[in-house]
Design an enzyme around this catalytic site. Structure first.
Site, PDB file in Angstrom:
ATOM      1  N   GLN A 255      57.468  32.982  45.649  1.00  0.00           N
ATOM      2  CA  GLN A 255      56.030  33.175  45.524  1.00  0.00           C
ATOM      3  C   GLN A 255      55.281  32.218  46.451  1.00  0.00           C
ATOM      4  O   GLN A 255      54.309  32.590  47.104  1.00  0.00           O
ATOM      5  CB  GLN A 255      55.605  32.934  44.068  1.00  0.00           C
ATOM      6  CG  GLN A 255      54.155  33.268  43.802  1.00  0.00           C
ATOM      7  CD  GLN A 255      53.851  34.698  44.175  1.00  0.00           C
ATOM      8  OE1 GLN A 255      54.614  35.594  43.901  1.00  0.00           O
ATOM      9  NE2 GLN A 255      52.740  34.917  44.837  1.00  0.00           N
ATOM     10  N   HIS A 258      54.356  32.964  50.208  1.00  0.00           N
ATOM     11  CA  HIS A 258      53.353  33.972  50.585  1.00  0.00           C
ATOM     12  C   HIS A 258      52.170  33.351  51.309  1.00  0.00           C
ATOM     13  O   HIS A 258      51.660  33.900  52.276  1.00  0.00           O
ATOM     14  CB  HIS A 258      52.846  34.725  49.347  1.00  0.00           C
ATOM     15  CG  HIS A 258      53.668  35.917  49.020  1.00  0.00           C
ATOM     16  ND1 HIS A 258      53.876  36.945  49.891  1.00  0.00           N
ATOM     17  CD2 HIS A 258      54.352  36.257  47.896  1.00  0.00           C
ATOM     18  CE1 HIS A 258      54.644  37.864  49.333  1.00  0.00           C
ATOM     19  NE2 HIS A 258      54.960  37.467  48.126  1.00  0.00           N
ATOM     20  N   GLU A 322      49.788  37.791  37.634  1.00  0.00           N
ATOM     21  CA  GLU A 322      50.155  39.002  38.375  1.00  0.00           C
ATOM     22  C   GLU A 322      51.644  39.322  38.141  1.00  0.00           C
ATOM     23  O   GLU A 322      51.990  40.410  37.704  1.00  0.00           O
ATOM     24  CB  GLU A 322      49.901  38.763  39.869  1.00  0.00           C
ATOM     25  CG  GLU A 322      50.262  39.932  40.756  1.00  0.00           C
ATOM     26  CD  GLU A 322      50.281  39.544  42.238  1.00  0.00           C
ATOM     27  OE1 GLU A 322      50.239  38.339  42.544  1.00  0.00           O
ATOM     28  OE2 GLU A 322      50.361  40.454  43.076  1.00  0.00           O
ATOM     29  N   HIS A 323      52.499  38.346  38.423  1.00  0.00           N
ATOM     30  CA  HIS A 323      53.935  38.480  38.160  1.00  0.00           C
ATOM     31  C   HIS A 323      54.298  37.542  37.026  1.00  0.00           C
ATOM     32  O   HIS A 323      53.883  36.377  37.021  1.00  0.00           O
ATOM     33  CB  HIS A 323      54.753  38.075  39.387  1.00  0.00           C
ATOM     34  CG  HIS A 323      54.433  38.841  40.626  1.00  0.00           C
ATOM     35  ND1 HIS A 323      53.596  38.366  41.608  1.00  0.00           N
ATOM     36  CD2 HIS A 323      54.835  40.071  41.045  1.00  0.00           C
ATOM     37  CE1 HIS A 323      53.500  39.251  42.578  1.00  0.00           C
ATOM     38  NE2 HIS A 323      54.236  40.304  42.266  1.00  0.00           N
ATOM     39  N   ASP A 356      59.311  43.352  44.191  1.00  0.00           N
ATOM     40  CA  ASP A 356      58.597  43.386  45.468  1.00  0.00           C
ATOM     41  C   ASP A 356      59.149  44.469  46.380  1.00  0.00           C
ATOM     42  O   ASP A 356      58.434  45.010  47.218  1.00  0.00           O
ATOM     43  CB  ASP A 356      58.732  42.035  46.184  1.00  0.00           C
ATOM     44  CG  ASP A 356      57.900  40.949  45.520  1.00  0.00           C
ATOM     45  OD1 ASP A 356      56.975  41.296  44.778  1.00  0.00           O
ATOM     46  OD2 ASP A 356      58.194  39.755  45.738  1.00  0.00           O
ATOM     47  N   HIS A 415      18.757  70.486  25.204  1.00  0.00           N
ATOM     48  CA  HIS A 415      20.173  70.451  24.826  1.00  0.00           C
ATOM     49  C   HIS A 415      20.396  71.274  23.559  1.00  0.00           C
ATOM     50  O   HIS A 415      21.378  71.993  23.432  1.00  0.00           O
ATOM     51  CB  HIS A 415      20.629  69.003  24.566  1.00  0.00           C
ATOM     52  CG  HIS A 415      20.908  68.235  25.824  1.00  0.00           C
ATOM     53  ND1 HIS A 415      19.930  67.914  26.733  1.00  0.00           N
ATOM     54  CD2 HIS A 415      22.064  67.721  26.328  1.00  0.00           C
ATOM     55  CE1 HIS A 415      20.467  67.236  27.734  1.00  0.00           C
ATOM     56  NE2 HIS A 415      21.766  67.104  27.508  1.00  0.00           N
TER      57      HIS A 415
END
Lengths: 430, 430
Positions: A255, A258, A322-323, A356, A415
């Site tokens: 991670q 990145h 996220e992960h 991934d 209506h």
């Protein structure tokens, strides 16, 4: 690395704070380029391609010859790997197809829900040093399953006017209908308004730098949908003494490489594991080619000790990673209790890299806490759910009175009228 | 009314153009109030409640006594109607529950998708002359089915500091967990940041005037999700000589009474029907209490004659109506061919009002062409889809090599390492 022991709940917010960026400066640039592309089309696209990518192109569309050339450049080993990944992604996303949901809510009132593909979509794939052909798979495969008619892919050209061959190969393999050598803000603007070369699309997917991120946000103000808001990638691991420290360290580092703003967090009920992981990280870090990037991300990482699993779970749900990797004796407890996470990886042999690339799940996931309110990309991201209803004479007689009463109470006489007319015509016939 | 015969395709865009509003002026006001609420919380909410609603309140939360009082004020007739509508909405949305989707993509690689509720949601219900208690049903019923833990409802107080009893009654009936007497921009800002009185939520649903619309858009910049972007309501009817002109006219008028900017379109392959509907509209319009509003919307409406059903379908898909009524001999053709519409109403006894109130489908639908890229509100709007994966030793051996190759090709060595370490440890054990 920051080791934190037993943080009190009122400090979680501060400890788990994500880096925030100011985007005000960028916004001005993005708005300007949008205006120009809207007005001048390809002329503006050419101008900014020349400025940002340093190349003048006559034609933005990738030709069949270029695709064939790219196919020739990819090793059979990589082709095989891509095929395996594609097969798994296909299987998992194909399984997400939902049937028409149909129900008679009351006698004579039939309601159903069907999903139809978004007709025109755009995929943005960044250029640069890391050619994200895996993201092409993650977006084009479900788009094709959904049945999107036009799948446009934009990616910036390099200095020679080319797109990385692995990106071209994957795009061609997965059914992208048009590939364009356009990148950055001008690509997003082009897909928003349409130009002579770039088709207008209804929804834009894919990652990008902060310019692309802001451009996608701006696109939503012009009627285009986007996959989700973006932020730096992040991983949270919960692990106890059943975890293998070197595996945990390798996941945290995958991670961290990145970007310097990547978020890397370990939560554990074991001080021993925390110490062992810390040592492992240092050892593994030394030999990484992207060491400098990973080092910086690791410096901001957090190793958090908590007394028990319930506290750990609460903290993780507060963060919404996220992960989320679970290496714990109590993996069921975490699986059942997690409500805010993008994708979950369970056990010692389930590294984040698997998701991934090749397990089959999607890697386009909500960052920045958006796991609290957004889904990761899935088959439904490429479809819209529509509802249908067909009411018989009997049906309108069953619900007509209720509609009249409610419409009247809301002060909407027309209506009510629409129902009254129909009920009367049925009464008269009897 | 504008009657248009056989418009050429290159004029459709112009003919079907929706009214656009400039929101720049409003944006400044909205941003200012957001800043103030973020900084000062309830103090700012009080200030703007006083300015916009003309009342000073000590306590924003609706008490149990107030709810009981409201229950007493609702006629048993209206209670019965609300119950019938609620039952149908419940049945249709309950049927939308999806099972866990689980698949072994390759031996030893198990992937699954599960939906979990968004924990905290906010519903905005406008005040004013038309108390939209039907919208409370449309939002709170699916939220409760989804399992959202906190369901906060904000609605502006009237001059006496009250919320319309029908709104309170519906909110209480449908499981709203907190009702607040706060409206407009300050309500949206409050739910975005949280104040002493107003809980912070993760997603905001519901209609509103242009201030609320812009406020919801701004909320998305602070991490809050919204149901969908908003625009004036719209109805497109396709009808031929099997349609009843008075019914068609009544449906067009029920749309027209929403607001002067409502979009009302009839597409027909029958000139006779167009003429008959035109006459009917004039007759029915005369007796409407909201005649002035409806009149204006009708003036901008379009009655479009086309030669054949295929052309009609193409034009309708180009437009992407929020509400789409089909009264045609070829209703199957339209049902199967429509790809861009929010909700579809089929046959002479299926007025739009049925879906607005009681058929069971949701009435929170994409306007402004958003039917091309957004779903209407449905059960999934209150949930997030999460993915899980669990890989066995055998599984990582099956996909490990592919991950290594792809990670290497993308230049992400640490991603590769995370797999290599695991594969090695398995080899060593053998």
């Amino acid at each position: 690395m920051n080791k934190i022991y037993n943080p009190k709940q009122d400090t979680w917010l501060e400890i788990l704070k994500r880096p925030t960026k100011t985007i005000d400066d960028i916004e001005v640039t993005v708005k300007e380029i949008f205006k120009e592309v809207q007005k001048k089309g390809d002329e503006a696209v050419a101008k900014y391609t020349s400025i940002f990518d340093g190349i003048a192109l006559d034609n933005y569309e990738v030709s069949n010859e270029e695709i064939q050339e790219a196919v020739g450049l990819i090793s059979s080993e990589l082709k095989g790997a891509i095929q395996l990944a594609k097969d798994n992604i296909y299987k998992f996303h194909r399984a997400q197809k939902t049937d028409k949901i149909s129900i008679e809510t009351i006698e004579g009132v039939n309601c159903w829900q069907e999903k139809r593909p978004i007709q025109k979509i755009g995929l943005y794939i960044p250029g640069g040093t890391a050619p994200l052909f895996s993201t092409v798979l993650m977006l084009a495969v479900p788009a094709a399953i959904a049945g999107c008619k036009e799948i446009v892919l934009c990616s910036p050209p390099d200095k020679k006017g080319k797109i990385n061959p692995a990106i071209l190969y994957a795009a061609n393999l997965c059914g992208v209908t048009k590939i364009l050598k356009v990148g950055g803000i001008q690509a997003i603007a082009g897909m928003t308004f349409g130009t002579q070369s770039i088709p207008k699309v209804y929804k834009i997917f894919g990652p990008g730098n902060q310019f692309v991120t802001v451009a996608k946000q701006l696109a939503t103000q012009f009627g285009v949908a986007i996959d989700m808001p973006a932020g730096p990638s992040e991983l949270l691991i919960v692990a106890d003494d059943t975890a293998v420290p070197s595996f945990v360290a390798s996941d945290l580092l995958s991670q961290a490489e990145h970007g310097t703003d990547s978020q890397v967090i370990l939560v554990s009920t074991s001080k021993k594991l925390i110490d062992e992981v810390e040592i492992e990280i240092q050892a593994q870090l030394e030999v990484l080619p992207r060491k400098e990037i990973a080092q910086k991300a690791i410096e901001n990482s957090k190793l958090i000790f908590v007394e028990n699993d319930q506290t750990a779970l609460n903290l993780i749900n507060d963060y919404g990673p996220e992960h989320f990797i679970i290496c714990s004796e109590y993996d069921d407890f975490y699986c059942n209790g997690i409500v805010n996470a993008g994708s979950v990886f369970i056990g010692n042999y389930t590294p984040e890299s698997a998701g991934d690339y090749a397990s089959g799940t999607n890697h386009t996931l909500p960052t920045n806490g958006y796991a609290k309110n957004y889904s990761g990309v899935n088959l439904d991201s490429f479809m819209k759910s529509m509802t249908f209803q067909k009411i018989s004479e009997k049906g309108i007689q069953n619900i007509g009175k209720a509609i009249e009463i409610m419409a009247e109470a809301e002060g909407l006489q027309a209506h009510k009228n629409a129902v009254t007319l129909r009920l009367k015509s049925l009464e008269e016939r009897e």
